[in-house]
Design a protein around this motif. Structure first.
Motif, PDB file in Angstrom:
ATOM      1  N   LEU A   1       0.944  -0.592  -0.160  1.00  0.00           N
ATOM      2  CA  LEU A   1       0.108   0.249  -0.052  1.00  0.00           C
ATOM      3  C   LEU A   1       0.084   1.277  -0.490  1.00  0.00           C
ATOM      4  N   ALA A   2       1.795   0.768   0.827  1.00  0.00           N
ATOM      5  CA  ALA A   2       3.281   2.211   1.003  1.00  0.00           C
ATOM      6  C   ALA A   2       3.180   2.519  -0.561  1.00  0.00           C
ATOM      7  N   VAL A   3       3.626   1.668  -1.252  1.00  0.00           N
ATOM      8  CA  VAL A   3       4.705   2.079  -2.335  1.00  0.00           C
ATOM      9  C   VAL A   3       3.232   1.863  -3.872  1.00  0.00           C
ATOM     10  N   SER A   4       2.546   1.225  -3.468  1.00  0.00           N
ATOM     11  CA  SER A   4       1.194   2.052  -4.226  1.00  0.00           C
ATOM     12  C   SER A   4       1.059   3.927  -3.965  1.00  0.00           C
ATOM     13  N   LEU A   5       0.647   4.285  -2.946  1.00  0.00           N
ATOM     14  CA  LEU A   5       1.407   5.493  -3.121  1.00  0.00           C
ATOM     15  C   LEU A   5       2.155   6.514  -3.004  1.00  0.00           C
ATOM     16  N   SER A   6       3.761   6.110  -3.558  1.00  0.00           N
ATOM     17  CA  SER A   6       4.416   6.940  -4.246  1.00  0.00           C
ATOM     18  C   SER A   6       4.059   6.671  -6.172  1.00  0.00           C
ATOM     19  N   ALA A   7       4.062   5.378  -6.148  1.00  0.00           N
ATOM     20  CA  ALA A   7       4.390   4.588  -7.319  1.00  0.00           C
ATOM     21  C   ALA A   7       3.153   5.386  -8.712  1.00  0.00           C
ATOM     22  N   SER A   8       1.998   5.739  -7.310  1.00  0.00           N
ATOM     23  CA  SER A   8       0.867   6.456  -7.645  1.00  0.00           C
ATOM     24  C   SER A   8       1.650   8.124  -7.946  1.00  0.00           C
ATOM     25  N   TRP A   9       1.974   8.719  -7.200  1.00  0.00           N
ATOM     26  CA  TRP A   9       2.248   9.712  -7.426  1.00  0.00           C
ATOM     27  C   TRP A   9       3.364  10.455  -8.540  1.00  0.00           C
ATOM     28  N   GLN A  10       4.438   9.338  -8.563  1.00  0.00           N
ATOM     29  CA  GLN A  10       5.418   9.459  -9.903  1.00  0.00           C
ATOM     30  C   GLN A  10       4.365   9.302 -10.942  1.00  0.00           C
ATOM     31  N   LEU A  11       3.879   7.716 -10.981  1.00  0.00           N
ATOM     32  CA  LEU A  11       2.559   8.062 -12.450  1.00  0.00           C
ATOM     33  C   LEU A  11       2.074   9.101 -12.856  1.00  0.00           C
ATOM     34  N   ALA A  12       1.162   9.752 -11.556  1.00  0.00           N
ATOM     35  CA  ALA A  12      -0.005  11.410 -11.638  1.00  0.00           C
ATOM     36  C   ALA A  12       0.697  11.922 -13.019  1.00  0.00           C
ATOM     37  N   PHE A  13       2.369  11.690 -12.599  1.00  0.00           N
ATOM     38  CA  PHE A  13       3.125  13.021 -13.966  1.00  0.00           C
ATOM     39  C   PHE A  13       2.666  12.459 -15.368  1.00  0.00           C
ATOM     40  N   GLY A  14       2.963  11.506 -15.379  1.00  0.00           N
ATOM     41  CA  GLY A  14       2.868  10.877 -17.220  1.00  0.00           C
ATOM     42  C   GLY A  14       1.990  11.407 -17.854  1.00  0.00           C
ATOM     43  N   PRO A  15       1.080  11.917 -17.455  1.00  0.00           N
ATOM     44  CA  PRO A  15       0.123  12.388 -19.187  1.00  0.00           C
ATOM     45  C   PRO A  15       0.650  14.177 -19.326  1.00  0.00           C
ATOM     46  N   TYR A  16       1.687  14.605 -18.656  1.00  0.00           N
ATOM     47  CA  TYR A  16       2.368  15.984 -19.041  1.00  0.00           C
ATOM     48  C   TYR A  16       4.086  16.234 -18.872  1.00  0.00           C
ATOM     49  N   VAL A  17       4.210  14.456 -18.672  1.00  0.00           N
ATOM     50  CA  VAL A  17       5.898  15.061 -18.113  1.00  0.00           C
ATOM     51  C   VAL A  17       6.609  15.602 -19.508  1.00  0.00           C
ATOM     52  N   ALA A  18       5.945  14.971 -20.600  1.00  0.00           N
ATOM     53  CA  ALA A  18       6.764  15.058 -22.343  1.00  0.00           C
ATOM     54  C   ALA A  18       6.477  16.895 -22.558  1.00  0.00           C
ATOM     55  N   ASP A  19       5.337  17.707 -22.212  1.00  0.00           N
ATOM     56  CA  ASP A  19       5.255  18.900 -21.895  1.00  0.00           C
ATOM     57  C   ASP A  19       6.219  19.921 -21.460  1.00  0.00           C
ATOM     58  N   TYR A  20       7.308  19.484 -20.739  1.00  0.00           N
ATOM     59  CA  TYR A  20       8.176  20.535 -19.429  1.00  0.00           C
ATOM     60  C   TYR A  20       9.901  20.091 -20.981  1.00  0.00           C
ATOM     61  N   SER A  21       9.487  18.581 -21.468  1.00  0.00           N
ATOM     62  CA  SER A  21      10.588  18.501 -22.576  1.00  0.00           C
ATOM     63  C   SER A  21      11.255  18.742 -24.158  1.00  0.00           C
ATOM     64  N   ARG A  22       9.680  18.832 -24.897  1.00  0.00           N
ATOM     65  CA  ARG A  22       9.572  19.063 -25.833  1.00  0.00           C
ATOM     66  C   ARG A  22      10.331  20.309 -26.297  1.00  0.00           C
ATOM     67  N   TYR A  23      10.773  20.845 -25.760  1.00  0.00           N
ATOM     68  CA  TYR A  23      11.765  22.760 -26.571  1.00  0.00           C
ATOM     69  C   TYR A  23      13.351  21.987 -26.268  1.00  0.00           C
ATOM     70  N   LEU A  24      13.485  20.701 -25.555  1.00  0.00           N
ATOM     71  CA  LEU A  24      14.805  20.665 -25.892  1.00  0.00           C
ATOM     72  C   LEU A  24      15.299  20.476 -26.832  1.00  0.00           C
ATOM     73  N   PRO A  25      16.800  20.507 -27.324  1.00  0.00           N
ATOM     74  CA  PRO A  25      16.981  20.199 -29.006  1.00  0.00           C
ATOM     75  C   PRO A  25      16.999  18.711 -29.570  1.00  0.00           C
ATOM     76  N   ARG A  26      16.012  18.150 -30.661  1.00  0.00           N
ATOM     77  CA  ARG A  26      16.195  17.496 -30.980  1.00  0.00           C
ATOM     78  C   ARG A  26      17.156  16.257 -30.258  1.00  0.00           C
ATOM     79  N   SER A  27      18.392  16.703 -30.713  1.00  0.00           N
ATOM     80  CA  SER A  27      20.306  16.145 -29.797  1.00  0.00           C
ATOM     81  C   SER A  27      19.983  15.503 -28.920  1.00  0.00           C
TER      82      SER A  27
END
Length: 344
Positions: free
Chosen positions: A198-224
């Motif tokens: 249960l404790a593992v699921s608390l922190s794992a779900s915390w991280q997974l909740a960022f999944g739908p938008y995490v690339a929004d904040y790396s998409r301006y990085l150079p393609r290289s």
């Protein structure tokens, strides 16, 4: 490279000429976004649910690493595609098929924004002496302005919050250990596997909740930009920030019990010792930490709503449509699926 602070792009692909930054920016952003009061409360929940402080800290670390690895894989998509996370999900679900998960994501953003605004609004209300309601309104307005300015300000805010909140959490950790015996807090080593999970699921779900938008904040990085570097810095920032906050929350809940649970903001501020200057600074730190994550939620929510409008209208922008067909379609679908299977 753009010279204006105000972002002009929406959900279209970011051209190479406008790419900027380094993978290290993902570390500072996600460190600042996770050093905040809601992560503290999440860590405290492990103890509230009956897990001892010792196993809570370990379980939270396991969940942060496992969930953070999935989240960081999504971040690595940003430089490659130059698209917001939910736009790239069209490769897995299609333009119409992703409407349902996209609606769920928007509801999630609204929930995160509401809960964060309440906690931060209390801090702003105490800091300005204008009361909780006014504090919540002021905090919401500040969040909206920062999200409207966009990507560059968001990363600047993350860098500032990372430094300020890290210093504050060092101070708060010292003050907490002045009040409590660490050895005594970690003495109980009794192990209950279901509660551990249960404790593992608390922190794992915390991280997974960022999944739908995490690339929004790396998409301006150079393609290289190296996918490995983007993944590694994102993972390091999000795991360090969240584990630091959650460990503090677990130890505080174990030490203070009911004095902490339900009174998190007042307890954290009370650790300062009562001096007016320290109290004001701690209220500011709480508001700053929540501002960082609430801006991410608001910005990501805006991207998702624009995407939803396009899907319902069956009219992705011509530039985005061509880009998805060229880079995500065909053989790209298979590779995108391997790296972003949780984009929903």
């Amino acid at each position: 490279m753009p010279t204006s602070l105000v972002e002009t792009r929406s959900i279209d692909v970011v051209p190479d000429a406008e790419r900027h930054g380094t993978a290290f920016s993902q570390f500072t952003l996600w460190l600042g976004a996770n050093l905040q009061i809601t992560a503290v409360v999440t860590g405290a929940l492990a103890v509230v649910f009956g897990v001892g402080a010792f196993w809570s800290v370990i379980a939270l670390l396991v969940g942060n690493v496992l969930g953070g690895a999935v989240m960081a894989l999504h971040s690595a998509q940003g430089p490659r595609l130059g698209l917001p996370q939910m736009i790239s999900s069209r490769a897995q679900f299609g333009v119409r098929g992703a409407i349902v998960p996209l609606l769920l994501v928007i509801v999630m953003y609204v929930g995160f924004f509401a809960s964060g605004s309440v906690l931060a609004g209390q801090a702003v209300g105490e800091l300005t002496h204008l009361g909780d309601t006014t504090g919540i309104i002021l905090f919401a307005l500040l969040t909206a302005v920062a999200a409207a300015v966009g990507y560059r300000l968001i990363h600047t805010l993350g860098r500032i919050a990372g430094v300020v909140c890290a210093l504050a959490f060092v101070y708060l950790g010292i003050r907490l250990l002045d009040r409590a015996d660490l050895a005594a807090l970690l003495h109980d080593r009794s192990f209950d596997f279901p509660l551990f999970l249960l404790a593992v699921s608390l922190s794992a779900s915390w991280q997974l909740a960022f999944g739908p938008y995490v690339a929004d904040y790396s998409r301006y990085l150079p393609r290289s930009t190296s996918a490995r570097a983007t993944f590694s810095w994102t993972l390091a920032g999000t795991v360090l920030g969240s584990q630091w906050s959650m460990t503090f929350g677990a130890l505080a809940a174990a030490a203070a019990g009911d004095a902490f649970v339900g009174h998190e903001v007042s307890y954290v501020v009370g650790l300062g010792g009562g001096a007016a200057v320290i109290t004001s600074l701690l209220y500011f730190v709480i508001a700053l930490g929540k501002l960082t994550i609430n801006v991410l939620n608001t910005y990501g929510g805006f991207m998702s709503m624009v995407d939803q409008r396009q899907r319902l209208a069956h009219a992705p922008s011509p530039r985005a449509r061509r880009y998805i067909a060229d880079h995500v379609g065909g053989h790209g679908v298979a590779s995108a699926s391997r790296t972003s299977c949780c984009s929903c």
